[in-house]
Design a protein around this motif. Structure first.
Motif, PDB file in Angstrom:
ATOM      1  N   LYS A  10     -12.714 -51.040  58.347  1.00  0.00           N
ATOM      2  CA  LYS A  10     -14.013 -50.368  58.183  1.00  0.00           C
ATOM      3  C   LYS A  10     -15.166 -51.351  58.354  1.00  0.00           C
ATOM      4  O   LYS A  10     -16.181 -51.021  58.968  1.00  0.00           O
ATOM      5  CB  LYS A  10     -14.098 -49.742  56.780  1.00  0.00           C
ATOM      6  N   LEU A  11     -15.007 -52.541  57.794  1.00  0.00           N
ATOM      7  CA  LEU A  11     -16.074 -53.552  57.904  1.00  0.00           C
ATOM      8  C   LEU A  11     -16.238 -53.988  59.354  1.00  0.00           C
ATOM      9  O   LEU A  11     -17.364 -54.144  59.839  1.00  0.00           O
ATOM     10  CB  LEU A  11     -15.751 -54.754  57.004  1.00  0.00           C
ATOM     11  N   GLN A  14     -18.172 -51.423  61.111  1.00  0.00           N
ATOM     12  CA  GLN A  14     -19.596 -51.494  60.775  1.00  0.00           C
ATOM     13  C   GLN A  14     -20.296 -52.550  61.620  1.00  0.00           C
ATOM     14  O   GLN A  14     -21.356 -52.311  62.179  1.00  0.00           O
ATOM     15  CB  GLN A  14     -19.775 -51.834  59.286  1.00  0.00           C
ATOM     16  N   PHE A  15     -19.677 -53.724  61.700  1.00  0.00           N
ATOM     17  CA  PHE A  15     -20.290 -54.790  62.502  1.00  0.00           C
ATOM     18  C   PHE A  15     -20.331 -54.379  63.976  1.00  0.00           C
ATOM     19  O   PHE A  15     -21.306 -54.654  64.675  1.00  0.00           O
ATOM     20  CB  PHE A  15     -19.528 -56.106  62.338  1.00  0.00           C
ATOM     21  N   SER A  17     -20.740 -51.563  65.191  1.00  0.00           N
ATOM     22  CA  SER A  17     -21.748 -50.536  65.465  1.00  0.00           C
ATOM     23  C   SER A  17     -23.136 -51.154  65.658  1.00  0.00           C
ATOM     24  O   SER A  17     -24.061 -50.481  66.093  1.00  0.00           O
ATOM     25  CB  SER A  17     -21.793 -49.515  64.325  1.00  0.00           C
ATOM     26  N   LEU A  18     -23.288 -52.439  65.341  1.00  0.00           N
ATOM     27  CA  LEU A  18     -24.577 -53.105  65.539  1.00  0.00           C
ATOM     28  C   LEU A  18     -24.794 -53.355  67.027  1.00  0.00           C
ATOM     29  O   LEU A  18     -23.835 -53.539  67.769  1.00  0.00           O
ATOM     30  CB  LEU A  18     -24.603 -54.441  64.769  1.00  0.00           C
ATOM     31  N   PRO A  19     -26.038 -53.382  67.482  1.00  0.00           N
ATOM     32  CA  PRO A  19     -26.290 -53.549  68.911  1.00  0.00           C
ATOM     33  C   PRO A  19     -25.877 -54.933  69.408  1.00  0.00           C
ATOM     34  O   PRO A  19     -26.171 -55.936  68.756  1.00  0.00           O
ATOM     35  CB  PRO A  19     -27.811 -53.361  69.031  1.00  0.00           C
ATOM     36  N   GLY A  20     -25.161 -54.972  70.526  1.00  0.00           N
ATOM     37  CA  GLY A  20     -24.770 -56.244  71.136  1.00  0.00           C
ATOM     38  C   GLY A  20     -23.573 -56.909  70.485  1.00  0.00           C
ATOM     39  O   GLY A  20     -23.210 -58.019  70.845  1.00  0.00           O
ATOM     40  N   ILE A  21     -22.967 -56.244  69.502  1.00  0.00           N
ATOM     41  CA  ILE A  21     -21.788 -56.808  68.837  1.00  0.00           C
ATOM     42  C   ILE A  21     -20.554 -56.031  69.298  1.00  0.00           C
ATOM     43  O   ILE A  21     -20.429 -54.842  69.012  1.00  0.00           O
ATOM     44  CB  ILE A  21     -21.919 -56.724  67.301  1.00  0.00           C
ATOM     45  N   LYS A  24     -14.612 -57.924  69.323  1.00  0.00           N
ATOM     46  CA  LYS A  24     -14.138 -59.281  69.041  1.00  0.00           C
ATOM     47  C   LYS A  24     -15.083 -60.010  68.097  1.00  0.00           C
ATOM     48  O   LYS A  24     -14.651 -60.627  67.125  1.00  0.00           O
ATOM     49  CB  LYS A  24     -13.996 -60.072  70.345  1.00  0.00           C
ATOM     50  N   THR A  25     -16.384 -59.926  68.390  1.00  0.00           N
ATOM     51  CA  THR A  25     -17.371 -60.572  67.519  1.00  0.00           C
ATOM     52  C   THR A  25     -17.356 -59.908  66.149  1.00  0.00           C
ATOM     53  O   THR A  25     -17.439 -60.586  65.121  1.00  0.00           O
ATOM     54  CB  THR A  25     -18.778 -60.478  68.139  1.00  0.00           C
ATOM     55  N   GLY A  27     -14.895 -58.570  64.639  1.00  0.00           N
ATOM     56  CA  GLY A  27     -13.737 -59.083  63.907  1.00  0.00           C
ATOM     57  C   GLY A  27     -14.024 -60.459  63.322  1.00  0.00           C
ATOM     58  O   GLY A  27     -13.753 -60.724  62.153  1.00  0.00           O
ATOM     59  N   ARG A  28     -14.642 -61.309  64.140  1.00  0.00           N
ATOM     60  CA  ARG A  28     -14.969 -62.672  63.692  1.00  0.00           C
ATOM     61  C   ARG A  28     -15.912 -62.624  62.496  1.00  0.00           C
ATOM     62  O   ARG A  28     -15.728 -63.341  61.509  1.00  0.00           O
ATOM     63  CB  ARG A  28     -15.599 -63.429  64.862  1.00  0.00           C
ATOM     64  N   LEU A  29     -16.930 -61.742  62.565  1.00  0.00           N
ATOM     65  CA  LEU A  29     -17.904 -61.646  61.473  1.00  0.00           C
ATOM     66  C   LEU A  29     -17.254 -61.102  60.203  1.00  0.00           C
ATOM     67  O   LEU A  29     -17.495 -61.607  59.109  1.00  0.00           O
ATOM     68  CB  LEU A  29     -19.074 -60.745  61.894  1.00  0.00           C
TER      69      LEU A  29
END
Lengths: 199, 199
Positions: A10-11, A14-15, A17-21, A24-25, A27-29
């Motif tokens: 879920k997290l 959420q990340f 769904s942010l623009p430009g993410i 893979k990114t 997952g890293r965040l």
């Protein structure tokens, strides 16, 4: 992705769904968030809800602020005769970074785009006209993006503003400083040539 | 950045503290969060604290899970004879995406790095040795990153594991599929040549 636990998936979503993410990114965040301390993670979550709750539109320029009138609009040392019209609060931040512009701003919160069903009534146009008619405004600088919608909005607003007796200007087109002529498109290069300055 | 309201500045700083996110991207993300609905922003914040609270290490493989034993370790259809040793839970996700590996994993949560003061006792090495000695493990695949620390950790662990009578293997070096020979470094190309296969 059944190999990830549900709260983690879920997290990541959420990340993502942010623009430009991308995934893979994201997952890293998300994995990075799990390495934070409990306090850090809670602080991060709190900052999101806090900013979302406290930030609202400035009652004058419609930019983001946590008070009724933003820092810029309440700064009496600024030049009252100029209003810079921009699409979004991020553009205000971009102009402020130049440290050169001393006038005020007006944020439209969008551009006229008939394709997306956005007309002048969805933007803060009425508020701009009211400011121009009330205050000692001498010049309105159209600082919308150099796109079809940005141009159309600038032209639309200039037609409303000119009869009110103010000067309406547009940002200059030309080659970006530090750019490479080789990669400049034809229209930009033509505009740069057309608007050349004597040195 | 006095032109940004404090809650917004704080949120930008939070995003900028994430790995690979610079100030510009952080600004873009923070402004995007402000455009979310109240429910969406709260859901985002909740996902952060929720993941952080619920996700813990699997008691068997030490990967991330929200239960005592992770999905992979509790899957009885998997091959008990093989353990793939990785640095982080993200590597588990990478292997799972191949859909080819059917054995189990063991997450070290780091690599031996004397420069950073990280020795075997800070990693989940003891737990790995316990698993290998108890279970019907026949092969341990060292899948740490192909870096100095990854190599050193693989060699260190292999020296501990070999006397226990298990086969210890290492991921193959070679050119990445879809890669370009022109950009391959000398060592990779040499390893690819050395480990060439008959077709």
């Amino acid at each position: 992705m059944s190999y990830n636990a549900l709260p983690l998936t879920k997290l990541i979503e959420q990340f993502a769904s942010l623009p430009g993410i991308g995934m893979k990114t994201a997952g890293r965040l998300a994995y990075y968030v799990l390495t934070l301390t409990k306090e850090q993670a809670e602080e991060f979550a709190h900052c999101i809800t806090d900013a979302h709750q406290k930030i609202k539109n400035c009652s004058v320029c419609q930019s983001f602020t946590d008070s009724d009138v933003c820092n810029i609009c309440s700064d009496t040392s600024r030049d009252k005769s100029t209003i810079c019209v921009v699409e979004s609060p991020r553009d205000v931040a971009a102009f402020e970074r130049t440290r050169e512009y001393k006038g005020f701003y007006h944020v439209l919160h969008g551009l006229i785009s008939p394709m997306d069903g956005i007309g002048p009534e969805q933007l803060f146009v009425k508020e701009l006209l009211l400011r121009v008619s009330n205050d000692d405004v001498k010049e309105v600088i159209m600082s919308t993006n150099p796109t079809v919608e940005g141009e159309a909005t600038a032209i639309y607003l200039s037609k409303l503003l000119k009869p009110m007796g103010v000067k309406v200007s547009r940002l200059a087109y030309g080659i970006p400083v530090g750019g490479d002529l080789e990669f400049a498109d034809e229209i930009t290069l033509f505009k740069a040539l057309e608007n050349r300055n004597e040195i």
